[in-house]
Design a protein around this motif. Structure first.
Motif, PDB file in Angstrom:
ATOM      1  N   GLN A 144     -41.686  10.179 -17.549  1.00 17.73           N
ATOM      2  CA  GLN A 144     -40.343  10.745 -17.447  1.00 17.73           C
ATOM      3  C   GLN A 144     -39.272   9.662 -17.515  1.00 17.73           C
ATOM      4  O   GLN A 144     -38.208   9.855 -18.129  1.00 17.73           O
ATOM      5  CB  GLN A 144     -40.199  11.544 -16.147  1.00 17.73           C
ATOM      6  N   ALA A 145     -39.513   8.518 -16.889  1.00 17.16           N
ATOM      7  CA  ALA A 145     -38.531   7.430 -16.941  1.00 17.16           C
ATOM      8  C   ALA A 145     -38.355   6.938 -18.372  1.00 17.16           C
ATOM      9  O   ALA A 145     -37.240   6.605 -18.795  1.00 17.16           O
ATOM     10  CB  ALA A 145     -38.970   6.289 -16.035  1.00 17.16           C
ATOM     11  N   GLU A 169     -47.205  14.115 -13.218  1.00 20.86           N
ATOM     12  CA  GLU A 169     -45.816  14.404 -13.595  1.00 20.86           C
ATOM     13  C   GLU A 169     -45.735  15.727 -14.337  1.00 20.86           C
ATOM     14  O   GLU A 169     -46.664  16.109 -15.046  1.00 20.86           O
ATOM     15  CB  GLU A 169     -45.269  13.321 -14.528  1.00 20.86           C
ATOM     16  N   ASP A 170     -44.600  16.368 -14.184  1.00 24.30           N
ATOM     17  CA  ASP A 170     -44.236  17.497 -15.029  1.00 24.30           C
ATOM     18  C   ASP A 170     -43.111  16.991 -15.929  1.00 24.30           C
ATOM     19  O   ASP A 170     -41.928  17.088 -15.593  1.00 24.30           O
ATOM     20  CB  ASP A 170     -43.792  18.692 -14.184  1.00 24.30           C
ATOM     21  N   VAL A 171     -43.508  16.397 -17.029  1.00 18.14           N
ATOM     22  CA  VAL A 171     -42.572  15.717 -17.927  1.00 18.14           C
ATOM     23  C   VAL A 171     -41.722  16.745 -18.670  1.00 18.14           C
ATOM     24  O   VAL A 171     -42.250  17.706 -19.235  1.00 18.14           O
ATOM     25  CB  VAL A 171     -43.330  14.827 -18.927  1.00 18.14           C
ATOM     26  N   SER A 204     -48.297  18.129 -16.864  1.00 18.09           N
ATOM     27  CA  SER A 204     -47.688  19.003 -17.870  1.00 18.09           C
ATOM     28  C   SER A 204     -46.631  18.249 -18.665  1.00 18.09           C
ATOM     29  O   SER A 204     -46.044  17.271 -18.192  1.00 18.09           O
ATOM     30  CB  SER A 204     -47.054  20.247 -17.225  1.00 18.09           C
ATOM     31  N   VAL A 205     -46.392  18.749 -19.884  1.00 13.75           N
ATOM     32  CA  VAL A 205     -45.347  18.211 -20.755  1.00 13.75           C
ATOM     33  C   VAL A 205     -44.602  19.392 -21.361  1.00 13.75           C
ATOM     34  O   VAL A 205     -45.220  20.297 -21.917  1.00 13.75           O
ATOM     35  CB  VAL A 205     -45.920  17.329 -21.882  1.00 13.75           C
ATOM     36  N   LEU A 206     -43.267  19.381 -21.244  1.00 14.12           N
ATOM     37  CA  LEU A 206     -42.445  20.466 -21.761  1.00 14.12           C
ATOM     38  C   LEU A 206     -41.322  19.911 -22.628  1.00 14.12           C
ATOM     39  O   LEU A 206     -40.531  19.072 -22.179  1.00 14.12           O
ATOM     40  CB  LEU A 206     -41.842  21.267 -20.605  1.00 14.12           C
ATOM     41  N   LYS A 229     -47.754  26.081 -14.298  1.00 11.95           N
ATOM     42  CA  LYS A 229     -48.530  27.087 -15.050  1.00 11.95           C
ATOM     43  C   LYS A 229     -48.473  26.852 -16.559  1.00 11.95           C
ATOM     44  O   LYS A 229     -48.424  27.782 -17.352  1.00 11.95           O
ATOM     45  CB  LYS A 229     -48.069  28.501 -14.703  1.00 11.95           C
ATOM     46  N   ARG A 230     -48.503  25.572 -16.926  1.00 14.32           N
ATOM     47  CA  ARG A 230     -48.589  25.207 -18.343  1.00 14.32           C
ATOM     48  C   ARG A 230     -49.094  23.771 -18.432  1.00 14.32           C
ATOM     49  O   ARG A 230     -48.994  22.991 -17.481  1.00 14.32           O
ATOM     50  CB  ARG A 230     -47.224  25.324 -19.018  1.00 14.32           C
TER      51      ARG A 230
END
Length: 336
Positions: A144-145, A169-171, A204-206, A229-230
């Motif tokens: 994320q950073a 992380e949830d990026v 996760s990655v969004l 949930k992804r």
């Protein structure tokens, strides 16, 4: 000209804007003093008649009410003060010129009209988000950073290379437009997601509203109990690609969990990925056209292909299976 919004550090931007405010204020004060001086001189010359002691005495008083022994002393003091202020103004102008030069250089690097490629590195073991500059020798600690260091608008192609490790992380990559953006495992060349874990574990990655080709390569699903949930999800991306990623942690009892998803995207694809034990293995939603390669594998999924108002093109050679192969709603279609 103040800096309102860009990808340059807030501390540098604050210093730049403070200098602009100082210069503007200084210019106003100089103008006020000049007007006061002119008014006093006009009063002395026009009203005194040349021989009024009251007017001469008044002329020895400045705009702040400070009195001088002689008119010359008052005028000299004003000139000296103005000279000091001019020296300060010139110093600030020089400083501003240097900062503007730095700004132009930074803009050229970030918004390079000729495109180009920038590699950014992430290491869970060796990285430090505080001191990182994204090079191999000074990598970021979190994905994320690294994402947060990117400009929102650029023609540059960015490759974020992630070393093997665990990234809880949830990026989120949101509202970025560039030449291209790929998040890639550094060991990708030796990864076979159908055989085992890739070594790069991410929760996760969004991607949200990213106007370019976006890709995730070489990631393995982890910590599904704490996930949103992804696993890999593209929402509003120009194009979303998943390559050599692995999702095998059991999410069959997590209602609606999606291992790989595309929603409101122009297009997307998945290749050389392994997907097992998922609630939704692959989902397309609301206008997205998704292509499933014949080298996508997996077993024991609840629902393999979920189409919600989208079109999924699945290869007949894809060796992926589940309890329900196709689930369609809102006019969604699945074509072989």
């Amino acid at each position: 000209m103040k800096l309102v919004k860009n990808a340059i550090s807030s501390e540098w931007k604050k210093t730049f804007n403070d200098n602009v405010d100082y210069l503007n204020g200084l210019e106003t004060r100089v103008d006020q003093k000049n007007k006061a001086t002119n008014s006093r001189i006009d009063n002395l010359v026009l009203q005194s008649g040349g021989d009024s002691p009251n007017e001469v005495v008044d002329a020895r008083t400045n705009a702040s009410g400070e009195k001088y022994a002689t008119l010359r002393a008052r005028l000299n003091a004003g000139e000296q003060l103005t000279e000091q202020e001019l020296v300060e103004v010139n110093r600030l102008i020089t400083d501003q010129s240097e900062q503007i030069g730095q700004l132009e250089k930074t803009i050229q690097e970030l918004y390079d009209g000729n495109g180009g490629v920038i590699d950014i590195y992430v290491s869970a073991d060796q990285g430090n988000d505080t001191t990182a500059d994204g090079t191999e020798s000074k990598p970021f600690k979190t994905i994320q950073a690294a994402i947060n260091s990117l400009p929102l608008l650029s023609t540059t192609k960015f490759y974020i290379y992630v070393e093997p490790g665990v990234y809880l992380e949830d990026v989120v990559i949101s509202n970025i437009t560039s030449g291209q953006l790929e998040i890639v495992a550094t060991n990708l060349s030796v990864v076979d997601a159908s055989v085992g874990d890739t070594g790069v574990f991410v929760r996760s990655v969004l991607f949200i509203d990213c106007g370019m080709y976006c890709a995730v390569r070489g990631f393995t699903q982890t910590d599904v109990a704490n996930s949103p949930k992804r696993f890999i999800y593209f929402h509003g991306a120009m194009y979303g690609a998943a390559d050599r990623c692995r999702a095998v942690q059991n999410t069959k009892n997590i209602y609606g969990y999606t291992a790989f998803g595309w929603e409101r995207c122009v297009s997307g694809s998945i290749i050389r990925c392994h997907v097992s034990n998922q609630y939704y293995a692959l989902k397309g939603a609301f206008g997205t056209g998704v292509r499933i390669s014949d080298v996508v594998s997996g077993t024991e999924n609840n629902i393999v292909y979920r189409s919600e108002g989208s079109i999924i093109y699945r290869s007949a050679g894809a060796s992926i299976s589940g309890t329900t192969m196709e689930s369609k709603t809102y006019g969604g279609q699945v074509f072989v």
